[in-house]
Motif scaffolding. Structure first.
Motif, PDB file in Angstrom:
ATOM      1  N   ILE A 141       0.151   3.246  -2.371  1.00 50.66           N
ATOM      2  CA  ILE A 141       1.034   2.094  -2.399  1.00 50.66           C
ATOM      3  C   ILE A 141       1.909   2.155  -1.153  1.00 50.66           C
ATOM      4  N   ASP A 142       2.023   1.021  -0.498  1.00 53.63           N
ATOM      5  CA  ASP A 142       2.816   0.962   0.712  1.00 53.63           C
ATOM      6  C   ASP A 142       4.305   0.883   0.391  1.00 53.63           C
ATOM      7  N   TRP A 143       5.115   1.252   1.359  1.00 57.37           N
ATOM      8  CA  TRP A 143       6.566   1.184   1.172  1.00 57.37           C
ATOM      9  C   TRP A 143       7.068  -0.248   1.254  1.00 57.37           C
ATOM     10  N   SER A 144       6.624  -0.973   2.280  1.00 59.01           N
ATOM     11  CA  SER A 144       7.276  -2.227   2.618  1.00 59.01           C
ATOM     12  C   SER A 144       7.052  -3.332   1.601  1.00 59.01           C
ATOM     13  N   TYR A 145       5.814  -3.641   1.295  1.00 61.46           N
ATOM     14  CA  TYR A 145       5.528  -4.746   0.379  1.00 61.46           C
ATOM     15  C   TYR A 145       4.917  -4.283  -0.933  1.00 61.46           C
ATOM     16  N   GLY A 146       4.775  -2.984  -1.066  1.00 62.91           N
ATOM     17  CA  GLY A 146       4.195  -2.470  -2.306  1.00 62.91           C
ATOM     18  C   GLY A 146       2.714  -2.771  -2.444  1.00 62.91           C
ATOM     19  N   SER A 147       2.050  -3.026  -1.324  1.00 61.48           N
ATOM     20  CA  SER A 147       0.607  -3.267  -1.388  1.00 61.48           C
ATOM     21  C   SER A 147      -0.102  -2.027  -1.911  1.00 61.48           C
ATOM     22  N   THR A 148      -1.122  -2.270  -2.709  1.00 56.56           N
ATOM     23  CA  THR A 148      -1.836  -1.154  -3.331  1.00 56.56           C
ATOM     24  C   THR A 148      -3.298  -1.134  -2.913  1.00 56.56           C
ATOM     25  N   TYR A 149      -3.882   0.032  -3.033  1.00 52.56           N
ATOM     26  CA  TYR A 149      -5.288   0.221  -2.691  1.00 52.56           C
ATOM     27  C   TYR A 149      -5.842   1.316  -3.585  1.00 52.56           C
ATOM     28  N   TYR A 150      -7.070   1.097  -4.087  1.00 48.87           N
ATOM     29  CA  TYR A 150      -7.679   2.026  -5.040  1.00 48.87           C
ATOM     30  C   TYR A 150      -9.097   2.386  -4.616  1.00 48.87           C
ATOM     31  N   THR A 151      -9.490   3.566  -4.972  1.00 50.41           N
ATOM     32  CA  THR A 151     -10.889   3.901  -4.838  1.00 50.41           C
ATOM     33  C   THR A 151     -11.668   3.133  -5.899  1.00 50.41           C
ATOM     34  N   ASN A 152     -12.919   2.839  -5.620  1.00 51.52           N
ATOM     35  CA  ASN A 152     -13.682   1.948  -6.499  1.00 51.52           C
ATOM     36  C   ASN A 152     -13.798   2.466  -7.933  1.00 51.52           C
ATOM     37  N   SER A 153     -13.883   3.759  -8.090  1.00 49.70           N
ATOM     38  CA  SER A 153     -14.141   4.308  -9.421  1.00 49.70           C
ATOM     39  C   SER A 153     -12.969   4.144 -10.386  1.00 49.70           C
ATOM     40  N   VAL A 154     -11.789   3.813  -9.876  1.00 51.78           N
ATOM     41  CA  VAL A 154     -10.626   3.670 -10.766  1.00 51.78           C
ATOM     42  C   VAL A 154     -10.098   2.243 -10.808  1.00 51.78           C
ATOM     43  N   LYS A 155     -10.653   1.362 -10.012  1.00 50.60           N
ATOM     44  CA  LYS A 155     -10.192  -0.027  -9.996  1.00 50.60           C
ATOM     45  C   LYS A 155     -10.293  -0.637 -11.381  1.00 50.60           C
ATOM     46  N   GLY A 156      -9.227  -1.309 -11.793  1.00 46.49           N
ATOM     47  CA  GLY A 156      -9.192  -1.935 -13.102  1.00 46.49           C
ATOM     48  C   GLY A 156      -8.763  -1.000 -14.216  1.00 46.49           C
ATOM     49  N   ARG A 157      -8.689   0.301 -13.930  1.00 46.71           N
ATOM     50  CA  ARG A 157      -8.277   1.272 -14.948  1.00 46.71           C
ATOM     51  C   ARG A 157      -6.954   1.956 -14.586  1.00 46.71           C
ATOM     52  N   PHE A 158      -6.736   2.190 -13.314  1.00 43.96           N
ATOM     53  CA  PHE A 158      -5.524   2.876 -12.857  1.00 43.96           C
ATOM     54  C   PHE A 158      -4.605   1.892 -12.148  1.00 43.96           C
ATOM     55  N   THR A 159      -3.312   2.133 -12.283  1.00 41.24           N
ATOM     56  CA  THR A 159      -2.314   1.319 -11.586  1.00 41.24           C
ATOM     57  C   THR A 159      -1.266   2.220 -10.963  1.00 41.24           C
ATOM     58  N   ILE A 160      -1.080   2.077  -9.666  1.00 39.98           N
ATOM     59  CA  ILE A 160      -0.040   2.835  -8.971  1.00 39.98           C
ATOM     60  C   ILE A 160       1.182   1.940  -8.815  1.00 39.98           C
ATOM     61  N   SER A 161       2.353   2.526  -8.986  1.00 35.28           N
ATOM     62  CA  SER A 161       3.589   1.772  -8.825  1.00 35.28           C
ATOM     63  C   SER A 161       4.666   2.717  -8.313  1.00 35.28           C
ATOM     64  N   ARG A 162       5.757   2.142  -7.879  1.00 32.44           N
ATOM     65  CA  ARG A 162       6.835   2.977  -7.377  1.00 32.44           C
ATOM     66  C   ARG A 162       8.176   2.363  -7.755  1.00 32.44           C
ATOM     67  N   ASP A 163       9.146   3.247  -7.949  1.00 29.04           N
ATOM     68  CA  ASP A 163      10.526   2.845  -8.198  1.00 29.04           C
ATOM     69  C   ASP A 163      11.342   3.445  -7.058  1.00 29.04           C
ATOM     70  N   ASN A 164      11.613   2.636  -6.072  1.00 25.89           N
ATOM     71  CA  ASN A 164      12.280   3.157  -4.877  1.00 25.89           C
ATOM     72  C   ASN A 164      13.684   3.662  -5.171  1.00 25.89           C
ATOM     73  N   ALA A 165      14.349   3.039  -6.128  1.00 25.42           N
ATOM     74  CA  ALA A 165      15.702   3.468  -6.477  1.00 25.42           C
ATOM     75  C   ALA A 165      15.701   4.872  -7.078  1.00 25.42           C
ATOM     76  N   LYS A 166      14.613   5.206  -7.750  1.00 26.18           N
ATOM     77  CA  LYS A 166      14.498   6.524  -8.384  1.00 26.18           C
ATOM     78  C   LYS A 166      13.689   7.500  -7.534  1.00 26.18           C
ATOM     79  N   ASN A 167      13.226   7.031  -6.374  1.00 25.03           N
ATOM     80  CA  ASN A 167      12.400   7.905  -5.528  1.00 25.03           C
ATOM     81  C   ASN A 167      11.214   8.480  -6.304  1.00 25.03           C
ATOM     82  N   THR A 168      10.581   7.636  -7.074  1.00 22.53           N
ATOM     83  CA  THR A 168       9.503   8.081  -7.959  1.00 22.53           C
ATOM     84  C   THR A 168       8.312   7.149  -7.845  1.00 22.53           C
TER      85      THR A 168
END
Length: 121
Positions: free
Chosen positions: A50-77
């Motif tokens: 996941i990118d910092w600026s716009y939160g764009s995400t990218y996945y390997t094909n084997s996990v697309k539709g099953r995994f979701t990456i996200s970030r909470d910048n305020a929590k540094n997590t």
């Protein structure tokens, strides 16, 4: 920056699990965050980022539709929500930070210690 991954465990096929990566000793500001995994006897492989600026995400094909990456910048997590888990998802999961938009693990500057995810059939 130190990264601490947590949340792994033993689940059954089809279950969901969320792993987290918390940063300390600095901020993740400006860093893209990635999740990688490594199964026994295999090379470390890219899972998601996941990118910092716009939160764009990218996945390997084997996990697309099953995994979701996200970030909470305020929590540094950063999170990786995994659903529909399969036995082949079994691995140690690592989080990492990079200032570059990349999926090559060699381009990541900071790494967490890894958290084990085991999916039983």
């Amino acid at each position: 920056v130190q990264l601490q991954a947590s949340g792994g465990g033993l689940v059954q096929a089809g279950d969901s699990l969320r792993v987290s990566c918390a940063a300390s000793g600095g901020t993740l500001s400006g860093y893209g965050m990635g999740w990688f995994r490594q199964a026994p006897g295999k090379e470390r492989e890219f899972v998601a980022r996941i990118d910092w600026s716009y939160g764009s995400t990218y996945y390997t094909n084997s996990v697309k539709g099953r995994f979701t990456i996200s970030r909470d910048n305020a929590k540094n997590t950063v999170y990786l929500q995994m659903s529909g888990l399969k036995p082949e998802d079994t691995a140690v999961y690592y989080c990492a930070a990079s200032t570059r938009r990349t999926i090559d693990f060699r381009d990541y500057d900071y790494w967490g210690q890894g958290t084990q995810v085991t999916v039983s059939s």
